[in-house]
Design a protein around this motif. Structure first.
Motif, PDB file in Angstrom:
ATOM      1  N   MET A 162      -2.631  -6.269 -10.943  1.00  0.00           N
ATOM      2  CA  MET A 162      -3.424  -6.090  -9.765  1.00  0.00           C
ATOM      3  C   MET A 162      -2.903  -5.701  -8.394  1.00  0.00           C
ATOM      4  SD  MET A 162      -6.259  -9.239  -8.610  1.00  0.00           S
ATOM      5  CE  MET A 162      -4.876 -10.543  -8.723  1.00  0.00           C
ATOM      6  N   GLU A 163      -3.591  -4.934  -7.877  1.00  0.00           N
ATOM      7  CA  GLU A 163      -3.237  -4.483  -6.470  1.00  0.00           C
ATOM      8  C   GLU A 163      -3.710  -5.265  -5.397  1.00  0.00           C
ATOM      9  OE1 GLU A 163      -2.283   0.320  -7.561  1.00  0.00           O
ATOM     10  OE2 GLU A 163      -3.396  -0.101  -5.761  1.00  0.00           O
ATOM     11  N   VAL A 164      -2.950  -6.113  -4.529  1.00  0.00           N
ATOM     12  CA  VAL A 164      -3.509  -6.811  -3.641  1.00  0.00           C
ATOM     13  C   VAL A 164      -3.347  -6.635  -2.407  1.00  0.00           C
ATOM     14  CG1 VAL A 164      -3.909  -8.770  -5.134  1.00  0.00           C
ATOM     15  CG2 VAL A 164      -1.882  -8.479  -3.829  1.00  0.00           C
ATOM     16  N   GLU A 165      -4.089  -6.682  -1.389  1.00  0.00           N
ATOM     17  CA  GLU A 165      -3.882  -6.524   0.070  1.00  0.00           C
ATOM     18  C   GLU A 165      -3.127  -8.006   0.646  1.00  0.00           C
ATOM     19  OE1 GLU A 165      -6.833  -4.999   2.549  1.00  0.00           O
ATOM     20  OE2 GLU A 165      -7.481  -3.393   1.242  1.00  0.00           O
TER      21      GLU A 165
ATOM     22  N   VAL B  53       0.005  -3.386   0.676  1.00  0.00           N
ATOM     23  CA  VAL B  53      -0.493  -3.543  -0.638  1.00  0.00           C
ATOM     24  C   VAL B  53       0.354  -3.745  -1.323  1.00  0.00           C
ATOM     25  CG1 VAL B  53      -1.898  -2.224  -2.291  1.00  0.00           C
ATOM     26  CG2 VAL B  53      -2.613  -2.084   0.186  1.00  0.00           C
ATOM     27  N   LYS B  54       0.248  -4.661  -2.202  1.00  0.00           N
ATOM     28  CA  LYS B  54       1.072  -4.822  -3.333  1.00  0.00           C
ATOM     29  C   LYS B  54       0.776  -5.135  -4.843  1.00  0.00           C
ATOM     30  CE  LYS B  54       3.053  -9.397  -3.937  1.00  0.00           C
ATOM     31  NZ  LYS B  54       4.023 -10.535  -3.603  1.00  0.00           N
ATOM     32  N   ARG B  55       1.645  -4.466  -5.752  1.00  0.00           N
ATOM     33  CA  ARG B  55       1.103  -4.566  -6.980  1.00  0.00           C
ATOM     34  C   ARG B  55       1.554  -5.653  -7.743  1.00  0.00           C
ATOM     35  NH1 ARG B  55       2.989  -2.622 -12.173  1.00  0.00           N
ATOM     36  NH2 ARG B  55       1.372  -1.868 -13.466  1.00  0.00           N
ATOM     37  N   VAL B  56       0.976  -6.477  -8.380  1.00  0.00           N
ATOM     38  CA  VAL B  56       1.379  -7.789  -8.953  1.00  0.00           C
ATOM     39  C   VAL B  56       1.212  -7.625 -10.432  1.00  0.00           C
ATOM     40  CG1 VAL B  56       1.344  -9.368  -6.952  1.00  0.00           C
ATOM     41  CG2 VAL B  56      -0.680  -9.055  -8.215  1.00  0.00           C
TER      42      VAL B  56
END
Lengths: 118, 220
Positions: A111-114, B2-5
């Motif tokens: 998932m890409e999250v802010e 923005v981060k990819r988890v």
């Protein structure tokens, strides 16, 4: 048409992840791995996701469905191959002792999250 | 920012936990759990009624339907403990619903648990309930083309049962087509033909369940 119940389970899992990370503000993109043997209609899944995510941190996120190809393994001779469709005889030795090792997946990959400062 | 988890978890993880717990519990008790899947009107309930009349093993039944408790009433009349699940529109049963239904069944007193899924050849094939196997139930009047049109169910079935076999003289049913397609999709599955209302073929079906019971008992 069971996409809605899949989306309910998906939303539950993703919102749980959001609860664990208070600094996540919203999701931009969710990548699902969908095995070729899964009877999932992508358009229906995306429609259900758009409806179910309203008013949550997942609203507006892009749901990306990546198809995972079939992979079969012959228990008799050890042959491993990637059939196009459901097959049940080993093309190498003719045995029916064939296991489907990939193609039934339905996984949340990433998932890409802010992120905020939280 | 923005981060990819990475998440790497099954969408149905929560339900799969229920299915695993059910499978473990049934294993501990050596109960054979069978998930009957077929179209509405394929004869799933009638097959169960005929089974309950003849079987020497002790059974309980979980009935899945969109609405009504009619099937549960039929099973109760045949003398088995039964729980009705109404999915209220849902096209299939899920393991968390079965886990809840199990709470009201006398598991100490049974050998075989039949789950009659919602009448549907598509969706129920996708969901693990913790069963030992899915039983594909298809009837003669539905036509011989069902295995190839709904391959997922027939591919993974532990056994394939053709019901209403006594109607063959009255409808055009291509026996060879049906069974050849089943073999192509699932060469290992035992195949049975029954006429439940006449009791024909029920003895073979019961012998098959008894064989699964023995192998489960030995595996404990």
């Amino acid at each position: 048409m069971h996409e809605m119940s899949l989306v309910e389970a998906l939303m539950e899992a993703l919102l749980e992840a959001f609860e664990k990370h208070p600094n996540w503000l919203r999701a931009r993109r969710v990548e699902l791995h969908v095995g070729r043997l899964r009877q999932v209609v992508p358009e229906a899944m995306i429609f259900c996701f758009d409806v179910a995510s309203r008013g949550t941190p997942l609203e507006g996120a892009c749901l990306d469905l990546v198809e995972i190809p079939l992979e079969a393994f012959c228990e008799a001779c050890g042959h491993r191959w990637g059939p196009e469709d459901l097959v049940f005889f080993c093309p190498a030795c003719g045995s029916v002792d064939v296991e489907t090792v990939a193609g039934m997946d339905l996984d949340i990959a990433s998932m890409e999250v802010e992120e905020g400062d939280g | 920012m923005v981060k990819r988890v990475e998440i790497r978890q099954s969408v149905m993880a929560a339900d799969e936990r229920h299915a695993r717990a059910i499978r473990k519990e049934m294993g501990r008790r050596s109960i054979v759990m069978l998930n009957l899947i077929g179209s509405p009107g394929a004869g799933k309930t009638t097959l169960l009624e005929a089974t309950l009349r003849k079987a020497s093993f002790r059974c309980a039944v979980i009935e899945g339907d969109v609405a009504t408790s009619r099937d549960a009433e039929r099973i109760a009349a045949a003398g088995a403990p039964v729980v009705q699940i109404n999915t209220k529109g849902g096209c299939h049963l899920e393991a968390h619903l079965v886990a809840k239904a199990l709470e009201s069944l006398p598991l100490d007193e049974i050998d075989v648990l039949f789950v009659e899924n919602v009448g549907n050849l598509v969706c129920p094939a996708e969901f693990d309930l913790g069963e030992d196997g899915k039983i594909a139930v298809s009837s003669v009047p539905e036509g011989a083309d069902k295995p190839l049109k709904y391959p997922h169910l027939f591919h993974q079935a532990l056994a394939v049962i053709l019901t209403k076999a006594d109607l063959k003289p009255h409808v055009a049913f291509d026996d060879a087509l049906f069974w050849n397609d089943v073999t192509g999709l699932n060469p290992k599955a035992p195949r049975l033909e029954v006429a439940s209302t006449r009791g024909e073929g029920i003895g073979d079906w019961i012998s098959l369940v008894e064989m699964w019971l023995r192998s489960k008992g030995e595996g404990r």
